[in-house]
Design a protein around this motif. Structure first.
Motif, short mmCIF file in Angstrom:
data_model
loop_
_atom_site.label_atom_id
_atom_site.label_comp_id
_atom_site.label_asym_id
_atom_site.label_seq_id
_atom_site.Cartn_x
_atom_site.Cartn_y
_atom_site.Cartn_z
N TYR A 1 73.49 56.69 21.90
CA TYR A 1 73.23 55.42 21.25
C TYR A 1 71.74 55.33 20.91
CZ TYR A 1 77.86 53.95 22.71
OH TYR A 1 79.21 53.85 22.87
N PRO A 2 71.40 54.64 19.83
CA PRO A 2 69.99 54.55 19.40
C PRO A 2 69.20 53.52 20.21
CG PRO A 2 71.35 53.33 17.89
CD PRO A 2 72.30 54.01 18.84
N ALA A 3 69.27 53.62 21.53
CA ALA A 3 68.63 52.64 22.38
C ALA A 3 67.23 53.10 22.76
CB ALA A 3 69.45 52.42 23.64
N ILE A 4 66.32 52.15 22.83
CA ILE A 4 64.95 52.43 23.27
C ILE A 4 64.57 51.42 24.34
CG2 ILE A 4 64.04 53.73 21.31
CD1 ILE A 4 62.99 51.07 20.21
N PRO A 5 65.01 51.66 25.57
CA PRO A 5 64.66 50.75 26.66
C PRO A 5 63.16 50.73 26.90
CG PRO A 5 65.61 52.78 27.50
CD PRO A 5 65.77 52.82 26.02
N LYS A 6 62.68 49.58 27.38
CA LYS A 6 61.25 49.42 27.59
C LYS A 6 60.89 48.86 28.96
CE LYS A 6 61.07 48.02 22.75
NZ LYS A 6 62.51 47.71 22.70
N GLU A 7 61.89 48.46 29.71
CA GLU A 7 61.66 47.86 31.02
C GLU A 7 61.84 48.91 32.11
OE1 GLU A 7 60.55 44.81 31.26
OE2 GLU A 7 60.79 44.46 29.10
N GLU A 8 61.04 48.82 33.15
CA GLU A 8 61.15 49.78 34.23
C GLU A 8 62.56 49.84 34.81
OE1 GLU A 8 56.72 49.09 36.15
OE2 GLU A 8 58.25 50.12 37.33
N VAL A 9 63.20 48.71 34.90
CA VAL A 9 64.52 48.67 35.54
C VAL A 9 65.57 49.44 34.74
CG1 VAL A 9 64.09 46.50 36.71
CG2 VAL A 9 65.09 46.48 34.41
N ASP A 10 65.28 49.71 33.48
CA ASP A 10 66.22 50.45 32.64
C ASP A 10 66.18 51.95 32.91
OD1 ASP A 10 65.30 48.28 29.91
OD2 ASP A 10 67.01 48.12 31.27
N PHE A 11 65.13 52.40 33.57
CA PHE A 11 64.93 53.83 33.79
C PHE A 11 65.31 54.20 35.22
CE2 PHE A 11 62.78 55.06 29.89
CZ PHE A 11 62.43 53.82 29.36
N GLY A 12 66.28 55.08 35.33
CA GLY A 12 66.81 55.42 36.65
C GLY A 12 66.16 56.61 37.31
N SER A 13 65.45 57.41 36.53
CA SER A 13 64.82 58.60 37.08
C SER A 13 63.35 58.61 36.70
CB SER A 13 65.49 59.87 36.52
OG SER A 13 66.86 59.90 36.87
N TRP A 14 62.52 59.01 37.67
CA TRP A 14 61.07 59.00 37.47
C TRP A 14 60.45 60.30 37.93
CZ3 TRP A 14 58.33 54.79 35.46
CH2 TRP A 14 59.09 53.65 35.21
N GLY A 15 59.43 60.72 37.21
CA GLY A 15 58.65 61.86 37.64
C GLY A 15 57.59 61.43 38.64
N GLN A 16 56.83 62.39 39.12
CA GLN A 16 55.87 62.12 40.19
C GLN A 16 54.54 61.59 39.66
OE1 GLN A 16 56.08 64.89 38.69
NE2 GLN A 16 54.07 65.86 38.66
N GLY A 17 54.30 61.68 38.38
CA GLY A 17 53.06 61.18 37.82
C GLY A 17 52.01 62.26 37.66
N THR A 18 51.16 62.08 36.65
CA THR A 18 50.05 62.99 36.42
C THR A 18 48.82 62.13 36.10
OG1 THR A 18 49.31 64.96 35.20
CG2 THR A 18 50.59 63.34 33.96
N GLN A 19 47.69 62.47 36.67
CA GLN A 19 46.49 61.65 36.57
C GLN A 19 45.70 61.95 35.31
OE1 GLN A 19 45.03 59.23 38.87
NE2 GLN A 19 43.71 58.89 37.09
N LEU A 20 45.36 60.90 34.58
CA LEU A 20 44.44 61.01 33.46
C LEU A 20 43.20 60.20 33.78
CD1 LEU A 20 43.53 61.65 30.53
CD2 LEU A 20 44.72 59.56 29.85
N THR A 21 42.05 60.81 33.68
CA THR A 21 40.78 60.12 33.86
C THR A 21 39.96 60.29 32.60
OG1 THR A 21 40.82 60.52 36.25
CG2 THR A 21 38.72 59.88 35.26
N VAL A 22 39.54 59.17 32.01
CA VAL A 22 38.74 59.20 30.79
C VAL A 22 37.34 58.71 31.16
CG1 VAL A 22 38.52 58.45 28.42
CG2 VAL A 22 40.79 58.74 29.43
N SER A 23 36.37 59.57 30.97
CA SER A 23 35.00 59.20 31.31
C SER A 23 34.28 58.64 30.09
CB SER A 23 34.25 60.43 31.83
OG SER A 23 34.19 61.42 30.83
N SER A 24 33.39 57.71 30.35
CA SER A 24 32.66 57.06 29.24
C SER A 24 31.39 57.81 28.89
CB SER A 24 32.32 55.62 29.62
OG SER A 24 31.56 55.61 30.81
#
Length: 126
Positions: A103-126
């Motif tokens: 289906y052409p669905a584009i969920p945007k709420e956290e509760v719509d997503f059942g699986s999550w990755g562990q995360g990757t850190q981005l740091t932007v220096s000024s």
């Protein structure tokens, strides 16, 4: 589906970076894929989402025109290309999967997503 994010790092303001998220365990094309981020001391927020085929994308206003989400269903991978980075983009970036079938669905709420990755850190220096 299991998700593994990678590609974060330290970038100067104005620079670019692409993060990736590899999926395994289920049929990747049954999922819409999203990116969220959580900055220090803030709640996790929506960044971008792409539907199962890659034909529909949606972005948070804060990244629209600078970030691009894409996917390669043959490689079971979703990408987030980040350009014109700002210090306020500093965060842990999480990929997430939402079951949508074809289906052409584009969920945007956290509760719509059942699986999550562990995360990757981005740091932007000024």
């Amino acid at each position: 589906v299991q998700l593994q994010a990678s590609g974060g790092g330290l970038v100067q303001a104005g620079g670019s970076l692409r993060v990736s998220c590899a999926a395994s365990g289920r049929t990747f094309s049954d999922y819409a894929m999203g990116w969220f981020r959580q900055a220090p001391g803030k709640e996790r927020e929506f960044v971008a989402v792409i539907n199962w085929s890659g034909s529909i994308t949606y972005y948070a206003d804060s990244v629209k025109g600078r970030f691009a989400i894409s996917r390669d269903n043959a490689k079971n991978t979703v990408y987030l290309q980040m350009n014109s980075l700002k210090p306020e983009d500093t965060a842990i970036y999480y990929c997430a999967a939402a079951v949508t079938g074809h289906y052409p669905a584009i969920p945007k709420e956290e509760v719509d997503f059942g699986s999550w990755g562990q995360g990757t850190q981005l740091t932007v220096s000024s």
